[in-house]
Design an enzyme around this catalytic site. Structure first.
Site, PDB file in Angstrom:
ATOM      1  N   LYS A  90      -1.417  -9.395   2.786  1.00 58.87           N
ATOM      2  CA  LYS A  90      -0.658  -8.960   3.974  1.00 58.87           C
ATOM      3  C   LYS A  90      -1.528  -7.998   4.784  1.00 58.87           C
ATOM      4  O   LYS A  90      -2.232  -7.165   4.197  1.00 58.87           O
ATOM      5  CB  LYS A  90       0.650  -8.274   3.560  1.00 58.87           C
ATOM      6  CG  LYS A  90       1.413  -7.671   4.741  1.00 58.87           C
ATOM      7  CD  LYS A  90       2.875  -7.384   4.412  1.00 58.87           C
ATOM      8  CE  LYS A  90       3.152  -6.047   3.776  1.00 58.87           C
ATOM      9  NZ  LYS A  90       2.741  -4.883   4.574  1.00 58.87           N
ATOM     10  N   GLU A 112       9.107  -4.258  10.572  1.00 60.97           N
ATOM     11  CA  GLU A 112       9.619  -2.977  10.078  1.00 60.97           C
ATOM     12  C   GLU A 112      10.195  -2.126  11.204  1.00 60.97           C
ATOM     13  O   GLU A 112       9.554  -1.917  12.235  1.00 60.97           O
ATOM     14  CB  GLU A 112       8.462  -2.231   9.369  1.00 60.97           C
ATOM     15  CG  GLU A 112       8.878  -0.899   8.774  1.00 60.97           C
ATOM     16  CD  GLU A 112       7.879  -0.355   7.751  1.00 60.97           C
ATOM     17  OE1 GLU A 112       6.912  -1.053   7.379  1.00 60.97           O
ATOM     18  OE2 GLU A 112       8.093   0.797   7.328  1.00 60.97           O
ATOM     19  N   ASP A 116       0.842  -1.206   0.000  1.00 63.95           N
ATOM     20  CA  ASP A 116       0.000   0.000   0.000  1.00 63.95           C
ATOM     21  C   ASP A 116       0.877   1.255   0.000  1.00 63.95           C
ATOM     22  O   ASP A 116       0.376   2.380  -0.029  1.00 63.95           O
ATOM     23  CB  ASP A 116      -1.009  -0.008   1.152  1.00 63.95           C
ATOM     24  CG  ASP A 116      -0.356  -0.123   2.512  1.00 63.95           C
ATOM     25  OD1 ASP A 116       0.887  -0.181   2.589  1.00 63.95           O
ATOM     26  OD2 ASP A 116      -1.099  -0.152   3.515  1.00 63.95           O
ATOM     27  N   SER A 117       2.214   1.057  -0.033  1.00 57.84           N
ATOM     28  CA  SER A 117       3.131   2.177  -0.278  1.00 57.84           C
ATOM     29  C   SER A 117       2.877   2.762  -1.671  1.00 57.84           C
ATOM     30  O   SER A 117       3.355   3.855  -1.980  1.00 57.84           O
ATOM     31  CB  SER A 117       4.584   1.729  -0.152  1.00 57.84           C
ATOM     32  OG  SER A 117       4.826   0.567  -0.920  1.00 57.84           O
ATOM     33  N   ASP A 155      -1.060  -6.046  -0.115  1.00 55.59           N
ATOM     34  CA  ASP A 155      -1.536  -5.420   1.125  1.00 55.59           C
ATOM     35  C   ASP A 155      -3.040  -5.224   1.077  1.00 55.59           C
ATOM     36  O   ASP A 155      -3.574  -4.693   0.088  1.00 55.59           O
ATOM     37  CB  ASP A 155      -0.899  -4.025   1.278  1.00 55.59           C
ATOM     38  CG  ASP A 155       0.361  -4.049   2.108  1.00 55.59           C
ATOM     39  OD1 ASP A 155       0.475  -4.897   3.010  1.00 55.59           O
ATOM     40  OD2 ASP A 155       1.241  -3.200   1.855  1.00 55.59           O
ATOM     41  N   GLU A 210      -1.546  -5.546   8.568  1.00 56.21           N
ATOM     42  CA  GLU A 210      -0.709  -4.931   9.602  1.00 56.21           C
ATOM     43  C   GLU A 210      -1.361  -5.100  10.973  1.00 56.21           C
ATOM     44  O   GLU A 210      -2.544  -4.781  11.136  1.00 56.21           O
ATOM     45  CB  GLU A 210      -0.541  -3.433   9.308  1.00 56.21           C
ATOM     46  CG  GLU A 210       0.234  -3.162   8.036  1.00 56.21           C
ATOM     47  CD  GLU A 210       0.479  -1.666   7.797  1.00 56.21           C
ATOM     48  OE1 GLU A 210       0.149  -0.838   8.675  1.00 56.21           O
ATOM     49  OE2 GLU A 210       1.004  -1.343   6.723  1.00 56.21           O
TER      50      GLU A 210
END
Ligand code: KIV
Length: 272
Positions: free
Chosen positions: A121, A190, A52-53, A91, A123
């Site tokens: 993925k 991270e 999602d970057s 993501d 978070e």
């Protein structure tokens, strides 16, 4: 750095776990479009993350929060069309899995069905445990993401190193164990101290893929646009730039503009 110990025709979630067992480092990079994914996959990468970057890199947002599920599916399907060998993980974007497990599963199913991705993925740790279990129960592989989780940036208030205090470090240890027990096939960690990351990597059987988490983990991930130097304002300590494409591209574009303005392009050979 990773030295391939074995030829893999196609990378699966199981391959990654085997790589950890065999002590082979896992290489992972981001891609959001067909052309980049073709180059990255063709170079022999193990995992492409449709991160999602993309919200920052492709759309110019300050954070990863604004990107939508539809936009992630668009990026993921472009990447999938290019890929022949690597595992593609996508993501699930902010706001598409946090409210309840059913919504999380619906979002994961949309990504898998509409893009053809191989895994998703998410978070977070214990707070999203039920959502992770729900997705896994549907047969969808899940990669976790702990430490600095950019979707929670407004809670953290800063992008500095996480888990320096013992309380947060303990929570991270517990969350990693929980993700392993739930059935995640790997975890991205991270921006945490290298010693803690190494300890966590040794404490679980699934691969820990680090970004800003030192060399004692099972693999590394970077944002491709950062590592090839297309972006140049973002300079964290963990980032190694393998190219300076910002300068190279600026020089190429400037030269093109000059050639067009002067009439030097196209020349005799460049026309019909
Ligand atoms: O979105 C992303 O690119 C990521 C990586 C930084 C791990 O989550």
């Amino acid at each position: 750095m990773s030295i391939a110990k074995k030829e893999y025709k196609r990378i699966t979630t199981k391959t990654l776990v085997d790589m950890k067992k065999n002590g082979e480092n896992i290489s992972m990079l981001t891609a959001y479009d067909y052309t980049m994914a073709k180059i990255v996959d063709g170079s022999g990468i193990d995992v492409i993350l449709v991160g999602d970057s993309a919200s920052n890199v492709m759309a110019g947002h300050e954070t990863t929060l604004p990107i939508t599920l539809d936009q992630m599916i668009y990026h993921a399907s472009s990447v999938i069309r290019a890929v022949e060998r690597c595992l593609v993980v996508v993501d699930i974007p902010f706001g598409s899995y946090q409210s309840d497990p059913k919504e999380a599963l619906r979002s994961a199913i949309r990504i898998m069905k509409e893009s053809g991705a191989h895994a998703v993925k998410v978070e977070g740790g214990k707070e999203i445990k039920e959502s992770i279990k729900r997705i896994l129960n549907a047969g969808i592989p899940v990669m976790g993401h702990l430490g600095l989780t950019p979707q929670s940036i407004y809670k953290f208030g800063t992008y500095t190193v996480r888990a320096k205090e013992e309380e947060e470090a303990n929570q991270l240890r517990e969350d990693a164990k929980m993700l392993e027990k739930a059935g995640c096939f790997a975890i991205v960690i991270e921006k945490i101290p290298a010693k803690l990351a190494e300890e966590i990597a040794k404490s679980v059987t699934i691969p820990i893929i680090g970004i800003g988490a030192g060399g004692g983990v099972d693999g590394q991930v970077l944002v491709t646009h950062d590592m090839i130097g297309m972006t140049h304002e973002f300079n964290p300590r963990f980032l190694r730039r393998y190219l300076d494409l910002y300068s190279d591209m600026t020089n190429a574009f400037s030269q093109y503009i000059k050639d067009v303005k002067s009439g030097e392009f196209p020349n005799e050979k460049e026309q019909y």
